[in-house]
Every structure is written in structure tokens, then in C-alpha cells.
Design a protein around this motif. Sequence first.
Motif, mmCIF file in Angstrom:
data_model
loop_
_atom_site.group_PDB
_atom_site.id
_atom_site.type_symbol
_atom_site.label_atom_id
_atom_site.label_comp_id
_atom_site.label_asym_id
_atom_site.label_seq_id
_atom_site.Cartn_x
_atom_site.Cartn_y
_atom_site.Cartn_z
ATOM 1 N N UNK A 159 26.403 39.663 30.056
ATOM 2 C CA UNK A 159 25.816 38.218 30.123
ATOM 3 C C UNK A 159 25.212 38.057 31.465
ATOM 4 N N UNK A 160 24.771 37.356 31.453
ATOM 5 C CA UNK A 160 24.274 36.437 33.172
ATOM 6 C C UNK A 160 23.950 35.195 33.326
ATOM 7 N N UNK A 161 25.660 34.652 32.861
ATOM 8 C CA UNK A 161 25.902 34.009 33.226
ATOM 9 C C UNK A 161 26.893 33.386 34.726
ATOM 10 N N UNK A 162 27.891 35.144 34.294
ATOM 11 C CA UNK A 162 28.598 34.947 35.206
ATOM 12 C C UNK A 162 27.982 36.526 36.096
ATOM 13 N N UNK A 163 28.980 36.605 37.210
ATOM 14 C CA UNK A 163 28.452 37.763 37.964
ATOM 15 C C UNK A 163 29.586 38.970 37.564
ATOM 16 N N UNK A 164 28.941 39.651 36.704
ATOM 17 C CA UNK A 164 30.002 40.771 35.914
ATOM 18 C C UNK A 164 29.921 42.324 37.278
ATOM 19 N N UNK A 165 30.800 43.048 36.945
ATOM 20 C CA UNK A 165 31.438 44.762 37.118
ATOM 21 C C UNK A 165 32.008 44.819 35.964
ATOM 22 N N UNK A 166 31.134 46.529 35.979
ATOM 23 C CA UNK A 166 30.584 46.459 34.542
ATOM 24 C C UNK A 166 30.530 48.176 34.634
ATOM 25 N N UNK A 167 30.897 49.397 34.323
ATOM 26 C CA UNK A 167 30.777 50.685 33.735
ATOM 27 C C UNK A 167 28.779 50.564 32.943
ATOM 28 N N UNK A 168 28.521 51.608 33.109
ATOM 29 C CA UNK A 168 26.986 51.563 32.295
ATOM 30 C C UNK A 168 27.308 52.207 31.014
ATOM 31 N N UNK A 169 27.283 51.524 30.118
ATOM 32 C CA UNK A 169 28.406 51.559 29.290
ATOM 33 C C UNK A 169 26.781 52.878 27.908
ATOM 34 N N UNK A 170 26.284 52.349 28.234
ATOM 35 C CA UNK A 170 25.551 53.469 26.944
ATOM 36 C C UNK A 170 24.589 54.190 27.858
ATOM 37 N N UNK B 24 35.201 28.152 31.320
ATOM 38 C CA UNK B 24 35.630 28.926 31.871
ATOM 39 C C UNK B 24 34.672 28.385 32.904
ATOM 40 N N UNK B 25 33.627 28.072 32.766
ATOM 41 C CA UNK B 25 32.243 27.557 33.724
ATOM 42 C C UNK B 25 32.475 25.744 33.780
ATOM 43 N N UNK B 26 32.702 25.589 33.016
ATOM 44 C CA UNK B 26 33.273 24.684 32.819
ATOM 45 C C UNK B 26 34.488 23.665 34.501
ATOM 46 N N UNK B 27 34.683 24.596 34.532
ATOM 47 C CA UNK B 27 36.129 24.263 35.622
ATOM 48 C C UNK B 27 35.879 24.211 37.270
ATOM 49 N N UNK B 28 33.723 24.871 36.650
ATOM 50 C CA UNK B 28 33.072 24.047 38.338
ATOM 51 C C UNK B 28 33.893 25.610 39.477
ATOM 52 N N UNK B 29 34.516 25.946 39.421
ATOM 53 C CA UNK B 29 35.194 27.525 40.541
ATOM 54 C C UNK B 29 34.711 28.215 39.842
ATOM 55 N N UNK B 30 34.100 29.426 41.000
ATOM 56 C CA UNK B 30 33.644 30.672 40.475
ATOM 57 C C UNK B 30 34.248 31.607 39.823
ATOM 58 N N UNK B 31 33.742 32.318 38.677
ATOM 59 C CA UNK B 31 34.054 34.046 37.457
ATOM 60 C C UNK B 31 33.641 34.577 38.058
ATOM 61 N N UNK C 125 35.765 40.248 27.700
ATOM 62 C CA UNK C 125 35.010 39.813 26.462
ATOM 63 C C UNK C 125 34.608 38.786 25.738
ATOM 64 N N UNK C 126 34.714 37.884 26.512
ATOM 65 C CA UNK C 126 34.756 36.039 26.734
ATOM 66 C C UNK C 126 33.875 35.611 25.011
ATOM 67 N N UNK C 127 33.955 34.357 24.184
ATOM 68 C CA UNK C 127 33.262 34.086 23.638
ATOM 69 C C UNK C 127 32.680 33.351 23.954
ATOM 70 N N UNK C 128 31.589 32.669 23.914
ATOM 71 C CA UNK C 128 30.735 32.037 24.499
ATOM 72 C C UNK C 128 31.293 30.708 24.284
ATOM 73 N N UNK C 129 31.573 29.884 23.658
ATOM 74 C CA UNK C 129 32.729 28.420 23.901
ATOM 75 C C UNK C 129 33.726 29.025 24.552
ATOM 76 N N UNK C 130 34.216 30.093 25.088
ATOM 77 C CA UNK C 130 35.642 30.393 26.509
ATOM 78 C C UNK C 130 34.441 30.230 27.331
ATOM 79 N N UNK C 131 33.386 31.077 27.460
ATOM 80 C CA UNK C 131 32.595 31.317 28.737
ATOM 81 C C UNK C 131 32.532 30.305 29.208
ATOM 82 N N UNK C 132 32.277 29.150 28.579
ATOM 83 C CA UNK C 132 31.646 27.975 28.697
ATOM 84 C C UNK C 132 32.859 26.414 28.923
#
Lengths: 343, 343
Positions: free
Chosen positions: B149-160, B135-142, B126-133
Motif C-alpha cells: 500500500x502507499x500510506x506507510x513505508x513498506x519493506x517486502x519481497x516482490x511476491x508476484x 496506526x497513522x492517527x498516532x502521529x508517529x512514523x510507521x 497486513x493491517x485492515x484499513x481501519x487498523x492502518x488509520x
Amino acid sequence: MSGIADVARQAGVSKSTASRALSGSGYVSDETRDRVTRAAEMLGYVPSTNAQSLSTGRTQNIGVVMPYVNRWFFAEVLEGIQAALLERGLDLTLYDAKPGSDTRERIFESFLTRKRFDGLIAVGLEPEENELDSMLALGKPVVNVVGNHERTSVVTLDDPLTARRATEHLIELGHRRIAFLGAGSRTRWPHVESSRLDGYMQSMADAGLADEATHTESELTLPAGYDAAVELLSDTRTRPTAIVAACDEVAIGAIIAARRLGLHVPAALSVIGIDDHEFAEMFALTTFRQVPREQGAAAVELLMRQIQDPTLAPVIQRLKPRLVVRSSTGPLRSDRAAADATV
Amino acid sequence: MSGIADVARQAGVSKSTASRALSGSGYVSDETRDRVTRAAEMLGYVPSTNAQSLSTGRTQNIGVVMPYVNRWFFAEVLEGIQAALLERGLDLTLYDAKPGSDTRERIFESFLTRKRFDGLIAVGLEPEENELDSMLALGKPVVNVVGNHERTSVVTLDDPLTARRATEHLIELGHRRIAFLGAGSRTRWPHVESSRLDGYMQSMADAGLADEATHTESELTLPAGYDAAVELLSDTRTRPTAIVAACDEVAIGAIIAARRLGLHVPAALSVIGIDDHEFAEMFALTTFRQVPREQGAAAVELLMRQIQDPTLAPVIQRLKPRLVVRSSTGPLRSDRAAADATV
């Protein structure tokens, strides 16, 4: 971007000291390392690992091989190793080598031979002789956590001593019908399990209780300990008054089984473990404490020394456990009193 | 020593297919990959990773960042990732990034910037926004496992959805005084915990039970669940007849607490969890099953596709859980019948 010279100036040390502190190779005091690390962080210094590798022939990476990551002991050792490596600025590459699996074979035959690491830590692997040969053939320092051999450095609990002292604790409380739970014919950790069983047998014999000694097989997991204890405790004619469990997970399984069967712990059954697992307190488990996290840190320390000086002879660190008395063990009570105790 | 040409000949494929199969980059069928892997093993072929890196610009290494390795969910996901990477001949470098720790900061600011990997999987971070920044700044797939969130691919249980269905299971059994156990003011997994709590609240409201909804804080561990349940269950005036636990570890803590307090499960208290933890069966826990190991494998699959084609848009895989009914949940009984039930 800041260079190593800026970091050295900021920290008030020489360039070579700053380099040693950040690369984890070569001795620097903890205080100096802290100062250099803080300076590097403040200046946003990022070492070029490729350049480093070329100049030092080192990868700044340590390989860790273990059969499980999803068991308490292994996960805790891994956390200890990871923390110690991060402190030194080193990466950790993980190889999960399940006993008897195809991937285990591939790890030894192919992955490790890439030698993308400066040294190797094998945790609870109890490597076969040919696996040990493979590891040593890499020509990199190797440290084992758990086990008993003289070909690599080893960090390990003193298993026979620990099992002896656990058994003696129960004997001192007046118990005679003391059973050993854990270890089996298809053991995963031949050394750990057999040496703990041996320690128990030795203490029973020393106390003139060799005839009372019994051993019920159980894998070293909580559900397996539960199943084995249900079987052991269900027959009232052979039921022991006390159990030495090969590890805390087995001991906790036995306590849960006893509660299910209406046996009060410790009035009707004393249980002692080895580990001080994170659940031990919740189950009021008397146990011998080991701290796997510290074993991970100790393994890193030994490995670093060998990376600096590959001629060092292997070292065995045999750790003494500490008794933690909670309320799962108590004096032997008469059958009458034990039967009257409510769960 | 055998070269890639020998492996290709032995497997009856082209050199480039053999190379793709062994490097894990580019598509090959499972059957072909098996055949090439077997041929490589038979011939003792060891790829030169340095040469590979130079020719492909790839490190044959995947970075994995997670806040814990010593918790069930994380360890299981890690095992799934490790198995999927070993199958593809890829190394795994592990970064243990505890929430709020100094090392977490250093991992983002210094370790990851070395870019010694072809892609990154973040598990339950559950990265903070700046941590996500970062990770994405590395220019590698995440790829993230867990989260929303919609900035990287996510695999997750449908929690709600999962929490809603768990609550509905209890409502269908006739319960009205249903409490939610887990999540707190200082949550570690803000998204997971709050979205499960929201799902519970939603279901209670939909059933006209909004006034009955109560929430007791607990960290997502077994000992914390035990402590929180002891407090919740000790006051007979406010005691619920059923508990939705935020995860199985909390649910099992609640069952152990109920037994200690002499409350029969399920006669006096129904408990439902989310996970299907390895201890769930031993405690006869009714739960919604997720398989973290498969989530690890799915994350690797998504990451591989992005490494091959970095222009792919992020994908969200939202997994549906499956209800596993055991005997920790049962129909609401009258107070009289529940009180008579023996533990």
C-alpha cells in the motif's frame, strides 16, 4: 474522555478496585477484572501511563530476556507471556540475549540498568552467576523459566524425571541398546541438557544397562539431530534399537534420518522425544508433553505476586510431563523381523 | 558515575555527537557510533532515559506489532529488528496481534494509544484499513514489513515476481502439470498469498498452460502443507508432476507427503518453495531465498530516517529473491522412468 470513575461506575465496583483491575497490581478476581476490562473498553478508557507511573512508581511494563525467539520452545513461552500481560494491560519489552554475544553483555550492563520495567522474566537463559547478580541487583522481582537454582522463582519442567520416564518407556518395550541423542560438550543449556542426560543414565543404570548407555552429541535443533542420527545409525554394528532424544526437534531429525537410511520407525528403530512440538503429530512421535505457553503464563502469575509483595520467598514450580504415545515407539523386534519391515 | 561529557572526551567527539550516537537519533557514522559505544561501555555510562525522554520528547523505544512470533518468518524478522535496535541503544516493545482476536482489537484501541514509543514497525500484519488509520492517527512514523500500500513505508519481497520465477523454473524443466499449493479461501495473509497465486497463474497463462493451472488450498504451515499434498497427490489421475508451494513450510510438507506416498522427489515430483527456511537444506529444497532478518534491519533503518525527518514521503523497498537450486526439482521424466525410481 472517560475517567477511571466512569469505568468503576459502569462496572459497579469501587474506583480503587477498577484501578487495581486495570493496572494488574493488587488482587482482583478474574470475574471482576473481566467486568472492569469490558467497561473500560466500552467507554474507550485509556489510562494515562505517565500519571500511573508517577502515582504508583510503576512502569506498567515487564522485561523479558531470552537467548532466542526463533525456536519453538522460546517462541511458545513468549506467546504465553505476551497473552498473560496483555490481559493485565501490561506492556512487554523484549531483550534477545544470545549466549556469549556482545549484545548479551550490553543488555546486562546497560539496557537492564535503565529499569524501565516492574519485573523481569528470563526464559531459558540459564544465567551465569554474575548475570544473576546483575538481575537481582536491579531490585525488581525476577522469575526464571527453565533452570534450577534457589535465588529467584523458577518455572521449569522436571527435566531429570522426564528423561528417566522416557528411558523407562523404551526399557518396558524390551529395548536394551538405547542411545541418548542431544547435549554436547559445548552445550547452550547446560542445566537442561545435562539433567536430561543424567536422567537417562540413571534409568539405564537402574535397569542394569549401564554398559549399554551411549551418548551422541547434538545441538537441540532439527537439522543437528538429523546429522547426528545419520552418523549414529550408519554403523550397523553399533546401531541402537531405540533413541531417547533430548527434545522433539532432535527426535524428529532422527526420524527423518532413519527414513533416509531405509530404517522403519518403529520396527527397526524406536524414537522418543520431550516437548510435544507442533510437528510431533505429523511425525507420529511418542513424546513427553510440556506446554511452554502455560509456563509463560505461570511465570507472569508468579511475577505479579512478587510485584505485589516483594518480600515473598522464591518459589520453584517443577512441572510433571505427560506421556503422549504415538507410533514412533514399539516393542523390540528380532533383527530378522526388523530388517524385513519396509520403510 | 560517568556523564556524557566523560564519554565524549574518551571517544574524542563533541558532547552532542556522543549524545546522538548513544540515543540513535540523528546521523553519526558507524565508526563514530562504535567508538562512542565502546567509550560508554568502558566508563560504565548509563544514560538516564527519563531525562533523555524529557529533553528529546522521545521514549527510546520502538513498538513492534506482529500476528505471530512462533513462525519462522516472523521470528527471523523480529531477531533482525531486535539486533538493529540494540545496536542503536533502543528498546523494543512487542505486541502480538493475532488476526481476528480480541487482543488485536485491544492493541489497536488501547495499547498503542499510550504512545510509549517513537515509531512503530508492523510485521506481516497486513493491517485492515481501519487498523492502518489507527496506526497513522498516532502521529508517529510507521513502517510495514510485507504488504502493498502507499500510506506507510513498506519493506517486502516482490511476491508476484517471485512466484512467476518459481513457476518458470518448473516450466523450463519441461513440466506442464504444475499445481500451486497454498493460499485459501480463509487466508491469513491476503496480499502475500493472493499475489503469489496471481504470479503463478500469470506464468502458466504466458506459457499457454492456463488449462493446466490448478490450485490446492493450504494454510502456510508445514503440517497444513503435508495434509494438502497428501490429498493432491493421492489421486493418480490428477497428480501433478511439479508443485509451486506458496512458501517453504508448505513445500517441505509436500516433500514429506511425497515420501510417505512412495513418490521420489524429484524423479516423480518436483517441488519448489519460497523462503529458504532453516529446514530447506535438510530437505534439499529448491527455493527462492529471502532473508527476513535483513528485512527487519531494513525496516529499522527506514523508521530511523522517518523519526529524524517526519516529513519524508513513504518508501517502498521491494526485494528481489535469489534462486537456490537444490535437488527437489528436476527435468520432467517419462511416466515409466518416474515410476521406476525408488524412494
